[in-house]
Design a protein around this motif. Structure first.
Motif, short mmCIF file in Angstrom:
data_model
loop_
_atom_site.label_atom_id
_atom_site.label_comp_id
_atom_site.label_asym_id
_atom_site.label_seq_id
_atom_site.Cartn_x
_atom_site.Cartn_y
_atom_site.Cartn_z
N VAL A 2 0.84 -1.20 0.00
CA VAL A 2 0.00 0.00 0.00
C VAL A 2 0.88 1.24 0.00
N LEU A 3 1.92 1.22 0.81
CA LEU A 3 2.81 2.37 0.92
C LEU A 3 3.53 2.63 -0.40
N LYS A 4 4.11 1.61 -0.98
CA LYS A 4 4.86 1.79 -2.23
C LYS A 4 3.97 2.28 -3.37
N ASP A 14 -6.28 15.44 -6.64
CA ASP A 14 -7.40 14.56 -6.95
C ASP A 14 -7.43 13.30 -6.08
N THR A 15 -6.39 13.05 -5.30
CA THR A 15 -6.30 11.84 -4.50
C THR A 15 -7.41 11.75 -3.47
N ALA A 16 -7.74 12.85 -2.80
CA ALA A 16 -8.77 12.83 -1.77
C ALA A 16 -10.12 12.41 -2.34
N GLN A 17 -10.40 12.80 -3.57
CA GLN A 17 -11.67 12.44 -4.18
C GLN A 17 -11.64 11.01 -4.72
N GLU A 18 -10.51 10.59 -5.27
CA GLU A 18 -10.39 9.25 -5.83
C GLU A 18 -10.37 8.17 -4.76
N ALA A 19 -9.63 8.40 -3.72
CA ALA A 19 -9.43 7.39 -2.67
C ALA A 19 -9.44 8.08 -1.30
N PRO A 20 -10.62 8.36 -0.77
CA PRO A 20 -10.71 9.12 0.47
C PRO A 20 -10.03 8.45 1.66
N GLY A 21 -9.90 7.16 1.68
CA GLY A 21 -9.25 6.47 2.80
C GLY A 21 -7.77 6.28 2.63
N LEU A 22 -7.23 6.77 1.52
CA LEU A 22 -5.82 6.54 1.22
C LEU A 22 -4.90 7.15 2.28
N ARG A 23 -5.16 8.39 2.66
CA ARG A 23 -4.30 9.04 3.66
C ARG A 23 -4.27 8.24 4.96
N ALA A 24 -5.44 7.78 5.40
CA ALA A 24 -5.50 7.01 6.64
C ALA A 24 -4.74 5.69 6.50
N GLN A 25 -4.83 5.08 5.33
CA GLN A 25 -4.10 3.83 5.11
C GLN A 25 -2.61 4.06 5.16
N VAL A 26 -2.14 5.08 4.47
CA VAL A 26 -0.70 5.35 4.44
C VAL A 26 -0.21 5.71 5.85
#
Length: 167
Positions: A2-4, A14-26
């Motif tokens: 996930v990190l890589k 556009d990341t927040a709209q595409e994958a809202p949970g991405l920041r929390a995952q990273v």
């Protein structure tokens, strides 16, 4: 993985709209990658992950935990001033269960830096923090040891006596 795959995408608008949970995952991956590296005694890797977490997510709820890990790495490397700064983050985190333990470690750092009175003052603060009751024995042992190492034997003796009563 996930990190890589996603770490570089974090700064894109556009990341927040595409994958809202991405920041929390990273955020989670950075912390737990550091934790896993630390458990394997891969301290450089642990430091890298935790420092990246604190840089990229300065308001993370994992900040006190990452700071504690960084504190231990610095302490074990003899970098007591840096360790003290990291442990201060954990000790100052409202309600953190390791606040008192981190405060005792701040005292140990001060003692290693030759600042006995500062170390004793730091120990005084530990009892009022979350986990303070559990750290009472460690704080008493540190207090007795710090005073003895400073050749303040008359002050150290009652603390050693109090320790002896516990056994």
């Amino acid at each position: 993985l996930v990190l890589k795959e996603n770490h570089a995408r974090l700064g894109k608008p556009d990341t927040a709209q595409e994958a809202p949970g991405l920041r929390a995952q990273v955020e989670q991956v950075l912390y737990y990658a550091g934790d896993a590296a630390y458990a394997k005694k891969q301290f450089d890797a642990a430091r890298t992950h935790w420092e990246a977490l604190l840089k990229e997510f300065p308001e993370t709820k994992l900040k006190p935990d990452a700071a504690e890990g960084l504190g231990w790495i610095a302490f074990e490397a003899g970098q007591f001033e840096a360790a003290r700064g990291h442990f201060s983050v954990t000790a100052g985190a409202a309600g953190h269960p390791k606040a008192a333990a981190s405060q005792v470690l701040i005292a140990r750092c001060a003692q290693k830096l030759g600042r006995t009175d500062e170390a004793l003052a730091a120990l005084d603060k530990a009892a009022a923090l979350p986990g303070g009751k559990e750290q009472a024995h460690a704080a008493l042992l540190c207090r007795a040891s710090f005073l003895a190492q400073a050749k303040r034997f008359d002050e150290a003796l009652p603390h050693f006596q109090a320790l002896a009563k516990d056994f």
